[in-house]
Design an enzyme around this catalytic site. Structure first.
Site, PDB file in Angstrom:
ATOM      1  N   ASN A   9       0.863  -1.188   0.000  1.00 48.71           N
ATOM      2  CA  ASN A   9       0.000   0.000   0.000  1.00 48.71           C
ATOM      3  C   ASN A   9       0.895   1.232   0.000  1.00 48.71           C
ATOM      4  O   ASN A   9       1.501   1.570   1.013  1.00 48.71           O
ATOM      5  CB  ASN A   9      -0.905  -0.020   1.232  1.00 48.71           C
ATOM      6  CG  ASN A   9      -1.738   1.245   1.363  1.00 48.71           C
ATOM      7  OD1 ASN A   9      -1.901   2.007   0.409  1.00 48.71           O
ATOM      8  ND2 ASN A   9      -2.275   1.470   2.546  1.00 48.71           N
ATOM      9  N   LYS A  11       0.042   4.304  -0.275  1.00 50.47           N
ATOM     10  CA  LYS A  11      -0.572   5.496   0.323  1.00 50.47           C
ATOM     11  C   LYS A  11      -0.325   6.696  -0.599  1.00 50.47           C
ATOM     12  O   LYS A  11      -0.409   6.560  -1.811  1.00 50.47           O
ATOM     13  CB  LYS A  11      -0.057   5.700   1.747  1.00 50.47           C
ATOM     14  CG  LYS A  11      -0.238   4.424   2.597  1.00 50.47           C
ATOM     15  CD  LYS A  11       0.088   4.601   4.048  1.00 50.47           C
ATOM     16  CE  LYS A  11      -0.100   3.281   4.787  1.00 50.47           C
ATOM     17  NZ  LYS A  11       0.119   3.414   6.236  1.00 50.47           N
ATOM     18  N   GLU A  98      -6.614   4.697   8.251  1.00 51.34           N
ATOM     19  CA  GLU A  98      -6.421   6.107   7.897  1.00 51.34           C
ATOM     20  C   GLU A  98      -7.676   6.685   7.245  1.00 51.34           C
ATOM     21  O   GLU A  98      -8.002   7.859   7.448  1.00 51.34           O
ATOM     22  CB  GLU A  98      -5.200   6.247   6.985  1.00 51.34           C
ATOM     23  CG  GLU A  98      -3.904   5.971   7.724  1.00 51.34           C
ATOM     24  CD  GLU A  98      -2.734   5.582   6.842  1.00 51.34           C
ATOM     25  OE1 GLU A  98      -1.665   5.290   7.394  1.00 51.34           O
ATOM     26  OE2 GLU A  98      -2.901   5.556   5.595  1.00 51.34           O
ATOM     27  N   GLY A 171       2.967   2.228  10.850  1.00 48.65           N
ATOM     28  CA  GLY A 171       3.902   3.325  10.663  1.00 48.65           C
ATOM     29  C   GLY A 171       4.598   3.793  11.924  1.00 48.65           C
ATOM     30  O   GLY A 171       5.277   4.824  11.928  1.00 48.65           O
ATOM     31  N   SER A 204       3.821  -2.136  10.382  1.00 46.33           N
ATOM     32  CA  SER A 204       5.283  -2.133  10.507  1.00 46.33           C
ATOM     33  C   SER A 204       5.896  -3.472  10.076  1.00 46.33           C
ATOM     34  O   SER A 204       6.824  -3.979  10.708  1.00 46.33           O
ATOM     35  CB  SER A 204       5.711  -1.765  11.933  1.00 46.33           C
ATOM     36  OG  SER A 204       5.303  -0.448  12.243  1.00 46.33           O
TER      37      SER A 204
END
Length: 241
Positions: A9, A11, A98, A171, A204
Protein backbone atom coordinates in the site's frame (compact mmCIF):
# COMPACT_ATOMS: atom_id res chain seq x y z
CA UNK A 1 -6.01 -24.08 0.40
CA UNK A 2 -5.76 -20.48 1.60
CA UNK A 3 -3.96 -18.21 -0.85
CA UNK A 4 -0.84 -16.31 0.19
CA UNK A 5 -1.08 -12.60 -0.68
CA UNK A 6 1.57 -9.94 -0.16
CA UNK A 7 0.23 -6.45 -0.87
CA UNK A 8 2.02 -3.10 -0.94
CA UNK A 9 0.00 0.00 0.00
CA UNK A 10 1.88 3.04 -1.29
CA UNK A 11 -0.57 5.50 0.32
CA UNK A 12 0.16 9.05 -0.94
CA UNK A 13 3.64 8.33 -2.28
CA UNK A 14 5.28 8.16 -5.73
CA UNK A 15 4.66 10.05 -8.93
CA UNK A 16 4.06 8.16 -12.19
CA UNK A 17 7.77 8.45 -13.04
CA UNK A 18 8.74 7.11 -9.63
CA UNK A 19 6.26 4.24 -10.02
CA UNK A 20 7.88 3.24 -13.31
CA UNK A 21 11.35 3.40 -11.75
CA UNK A 22 10.14 1.17 -8.92
CA UNK A 23 8.86 -1.48 -11.34
CA UNK A 24 12.12 -1.47 -13.31
CA UNK A 25 13.96 -2.46 -10.15
CA UNK A 26 11.26 -4.64 -8.58
CA UNK A 27 9.95 -6.89 -11.35
CA UNK A 28 13.30 -8.64 -12.06
CA UNK A 29 13.37 -9.64 -8.36
CA UNK A 30 10.24 -11.76 -8.92
CA UNK A 31 11.79 -14.15 -11.44
CA UNK A 32 12.37 -16.76 -8.71
CA UNK A 33 9.22 -16.03 -6.71
CA UNK A 34 6.85 -18.93 -6.09
CA UNK A 35 4.16 -18.57 -8.78
CA UNK A 36 1.48 -19.54 -6.24
CA UNK A 37 2.35 -16.49 -4.16
CA UNK A 38 0.09 -13.52 -4.89
CA UNK A 39 1.68 -10.07 -5.18
CA UNK A 40 -0.42 -6.88 -5.20
CA UNK A 41 0.63 -3.25 -5.57
CA UNK A 42 -1.77 -0.46 -4.56
CA UNK A 43 -0.35 2.83 -5.88
CA UNK A 44 -1.94 6.27 -5.95
CA UNK A 45 -4.85 6.75 -8.36
CA UNK A 46 -2.64 8.83 -10.68
CA UNK A 47 -0.20 5.93 -11.11
CA UNK A 48 -2.76 3.19 -11.78
CA UNK A 49 -2.63 3.68 -15.56
CA UNK A 50 1.14 3.61 -15.92
CA UNK A 51 1.34 0.66 -13.53
CA UNK A 52 -1.33 -1.24 -15.45
CA UNK A 53 0.59 -0.82 -18.72
CA UNK A 54 3.81 -2.11 -17.16
CA UNK A 55 2.49 -5.15 -15.27
CA UNK A 56 1.25 -7.31 -18.17
CA UNK A 57 2.73 -10.79 -17.97
CA UNK A 58 4.07 -10.30 -14.45
CA UNK A 59 3.09 -11.91 -11.15
CA UNK A 60 1.86 -8.56 -9.84
CA UNK A 61 -1.82 -7.66 -9.66
CA UNK A 62 -2.98 -4.08 -9.40
CA UNK A 63 -4.92 -2.79 -6.42
CA UNK A 64 -6.70 0.46 -5.60
CA UNK A 65 -6.54 2.25 -2.25
CA UNK A 66 -10.29 2.90 -2.24
CA UNK A 67 -13.53 2.43 -4.19
CA UNK A 68 -16.85 4.29 -4.02
CA UNK A 69 -20.18 2.53 -3.56
CA UNK A 70 -21.84 4.29 -6.52
CA UNK A 71 -20.91 3.80 -10.18
CA UNK A 72 -21.05 7.56 -10.86
CA UNK A 73 -22.39 10.75 -9.34
CA UNK A 74 -21.61 13.93 -7.45
CA UNK A 75 -18.91 12.45 -5.22
CA UNK A 76 -15.94 14.79 -5.49
CA UNK A 77 -12.61 13.07 -4.98
CA UNK A 78 -13.98 9.51 -5.20
CA UNK A 79 -13.40 6.73 -7.75
CA UNK A 80 -15.84 4.09 -9.02
CA UNK A 81 -15.53 0.41 -9.74
CA UNK A 82 -16.09 0.98 -13.47
CA UNK A 83 -13.17 3.44 -13.54
CA UNK A 84 -10.93 0.97 -11.75
CA UNK A 85 -11.87 -1.90 -14.06
CA UNK A 86 -10.73 0.17 -17.06
CA UNK A 87 -7.27 0.13 -15.49
CA UNK A 88 -7.24 -3.64 -14.85
CA UNK A 89 -7.55 -3.24 -11.09
CA UNK A 90 -8.14 -6.59 -9.36
CA UNK A 91 -8.14 -5.60 -5.67
CA UNK A 92 -9.29 -2.61 -3.61
CA UNK A 93 -8.32 -1.71 -0.06
CA UNK A 94 -11.45 -0.89 1.94
CA UNK A 95 -11.74 0.51 5.47
CA UNK A 96 -8.08 1.27 6.11
CA UNK A 97 -7.67 2.90 9.53
CA UNK A 98 -6.42 6.11 7.90
CA UNK A 99 -9.67 6.31 5.92
CA UNK A 100 -11.65 5.67 9.09
CA UNK A 101 -9.61 8.15 11.15
CA UNK A 102 -9.12 11.05 8.72
CA UNK A 103 -11.98 10.78 6.24
CA UNK A 104 -14.99 9.73 8.28
CA UNK A 105 -15.21 6.13 7.07
CA UNK A 106 -17.70 4.09 9.12
CA UNK A 107 -18.58 0.41 9.23
CA UNK A 108 -21.70 1.29 7.20
CA UNK A 109 -19.73 2.98 4.38
CA UNK A 110 -17.11 0.23 4.51
CA UNK A 111 -19.88 -2.31 3.93
CA UNK A 112 -21.17 -0.33 0.94
CA UNK A 113 -17.69 -0.12 -0.56
CA UNK A 114 -17.14 -3.87 -0.08
CA UNK A 115 -20.38 -4.58 -1.93
CA UNK A 116 -19.44 -2.21 -4.75
CA UNK A 117 -16.06 -3.88 -5.22
CA UNK A 118 -17.60 -7.33 -5.39
CA UNK A 119 -20.30 -6.14 -7.80
CA UNK A 120 -17.54 -5.17 -10.23
CA UNK A 121 -15.54 -8.36 -9.72
CA UNK A 122 -12.86 -6.54 -7.73
CA UNK A 123 -11.69 -8.40 -4.61
CA UNK A 124 -11.82 -6.11 -1.57
CA UNK A 125 -9.10 -6.14 1.09
CA UNK A 126 -11.02 -5.29 4.27
CA UNK A 127 -8.89 -3.67 6.98
CA UNK A 128 -9.80 -4.12 10.64
CA UNK A 129 -7.88 -3.31 13.80
CA UNK A 130 -7.91 -1.72 17.23
CA UNK A 131 -6.36 1.49 18.57
CA UNK A 132 -3.73 1.65 21.32
CA UNK A 133 -6.35 2.82 23.84
CA UNK A 134 -8.69 -0.03 22.90
CA UNK A 135 -5.90 -2.60 23.28
CA UNK A 136 -4.78 -1.13 26.60
CA UNK A 137 -8.39 -1.34 27.82
CA UNK A 138 -8.64 -5.02 26.87
CA UNK A 139 -11.14 -4.30 24.09
CA UNK A 140 -9.25 -5.81 21.14
CA UNK A 141 -11.52 -8.80 20.70
CA UNK A 142 -14.73 -6.79 21.14
CA UNK A 143 -13.70 -4.06 18.69
CA UNK A 144 -12.56 -6.40 15.95
CA UNK A 145 -15.52 -8.74 16.34
CA UNK A 146 -17.87 -5.75 15.97
CA UNK A 147 -16.04 -4.56 12.86
CA UNK A 148 -16.24 -8.01 11.25
CA UNK A 149 -19.92 -8.38 12.13
CA UNK A 150 -20.94 -4.98 10.72
CA UNK A 151 -18.60 -4.81 7.74
CA UNK A 152 -19.41 -8.24 6.30
CA UNK A 153 -23.23 -8.01 6.19
CA UNK A 154 -24.27 -9.33 2.77
CA UNK A 155 -20.66 -9.88 1.63
CA UNK A 156 -19.56 -12.89 -0.44
CA UNK A 157 -16.75 -14.43 1.59
CA UNK A 158 -15.43 -16.37 -1.40
CA UNK A 159 -14.30 -13.05 -2.95
CA UNK A 160 -12.67 -11.39 0.02
CA UNK A 161 -9.33 -10.69 1.70
CA UNK A 162 -9.05 -9.39 5.27
CA UNK A 163 -6.10 -7.50 6.73
CA UNK A 164 -5.64 -7.31 10.49
CA UNK A 165 -3.89 -3.99 11.07
CA UNK A 166 -3.56 -2.95 14.72
CA UNK A 167 -3.74 0.83 14.40
CA UNK A 168 -1.04 1.32 17.03
CA UNK A 169 1.44 -0.60 14.88
CA UNK A 170 0.88 1.21 11.55
CA UNK A 171 3.90 3.32 10.66
CA UNK A 172 5.04 3.47 14.28
CA UNK A 173 7.79 0.89 14.20
CA UNK A 174 5.85 -1.10 16.80
CA UNK A 175 4.97 -4.51 15.40
CA UNK A 176 2.33 -6.64 17.01
CA UNK A 177 4.14 -9.78 18.18
CA UNK A 178 3.76 -12.52 15.59
CA UNK A 179 2.20 -14.94 18.07
CA UNK A 180 -0.32 -12.31 19.19
CA UNK A 181 -1.09 -11.34 15.58
CA UNK A 182 -1.65 -15.02 14.86
CA UNK A 183 -4.05 -15.27 17.83
CA UNK A 184 -6.14 -12.28 16.70
CA UNK A 185 -6.23 -13.50 13.11
CA UNK A 186 -7.44 -16.87 14.39
CA UNK A 187 -10.21 -15.02 16.23
CA UNK A 188 -11.18 -13.25 13.00
CA UNK A 189 -11.21 -16.54 11.10
CA UNK A 190 -13.48 -18.11 13.72
CA UNK A 191 -16.13 -15.49 12.87
CA UNK A 192 -16.13 -16.22 9.14
CA UNK A 193 -18.44 -18.56 7.29
CA UNK A 194 -15.59 -19.31 4.87
CA UNK A 195 -12.43 -20.40 6.74
CA UNK A 196 -10.37 -20.12 3.54
CA UNK A 197 -10.56 -16.30 3.37
CA UNK A 198 -6.93 -15.09 3.17
CA UNK A 199 -6.13 -12.98 6.25
CA UNK A 200 -3.09 -10.73 6.12
CA UNK A 201 -1.18 -9.01 8.91
CA UNK A 202 -0.32 -5.32 8.51
CA UNK A 203 1.55 -2.93 10.78
CA UNK A 204 5.28 -2.13 10.51
CA UNK A 205 5.97 -5.21 8.36
CA UNK A 206 9.63 -5.12 7.30
CA UNK A 207 12.21 -7.34 5.57
CA UNK A 208 13.68 -8.25 8.97
CA UNK A 209 10.42 -9.54 10.49
CA UNK A 210 8.52 -11.00 7.54
CA UNK A 211 9.92 -14.53 7.95
CA UNK A 212 8.71 -14.75 11.55
CA UNK A 213 5.31 -13.28 10.65
CA UNK A 214 4.76 -15.71 7.79
CA UNK A 215 5.79 -18.71 9.92
CA UNK A 216 2.53 -18.34 11.87
CA UNK A 217 -0.24 -20.81 11.09
CA UNK A 218 -3.13 -18.35 10.67
CA UNK A 219 -1.34 -15.58 8.75
CA UNK A 220 -1.79 -15.73 4.98
CA UNK A 221 0.22 -12.72 3.91
CA UNK A 222 0.96 -9.10 4.66
CA UNK A 223 -0.38 -5.65 3.86
CA UNK A 224 2.80 -3.59 3.76
CA UNK A 225 2.97 0.21 4.01
CA UNK A 226 6.27 2.09 4.14
CA UNK A 227 8.44 -0.96 3.44
CA UNK A 228 6.67 -1.49 0.10
CA UNK A 229 8.10 1.79 -1.26
CA UNK A 230 11.61 0.34 -1.62
CA UNK A 231 11.87 -2.20 -4.46
CA UNK A 232 14.66 -4.27 -2.88
CA UNK A 233 13.04 -4.29 0.55
CA UNK A 234 9.61 -5.17 -0.78
CA UNK A 235 11.11 -7.90 -2.96
CA UNK A 236 12.66 -9.41 0.19
CA UNK A 237 9.21 -9.34 1.83
CA UNK A 238 7.57 -10.97 -1.18
CA UNK A 239 10.32 -13.60 -1.28
CA UNK A 240 10.12 -14.39 2.43
CA UNK A 241 11.64 -17.68 3.56
Amino acid sequence: MRKILIAGNWKMHKTQAEAEQFLQAFLPELEKTDKERGVILCPTFTSLDVMSKNLHGSLVRLGSQNIHWEDSGAYTGEISGAMLLELSVSYAIVGHSERRQYFGETDETVNLRLKAAQKHGITPILCVGESKAQRDNGETEKVISAQIEKDLVGIDQTQLVIAYEPIWAIGTGDTCGSVEANRVIGLIRSQLSNPDVPIQYGGSVKPNNIDEIMAQSEIDGALVGGASLDPAGFARIVNYQ
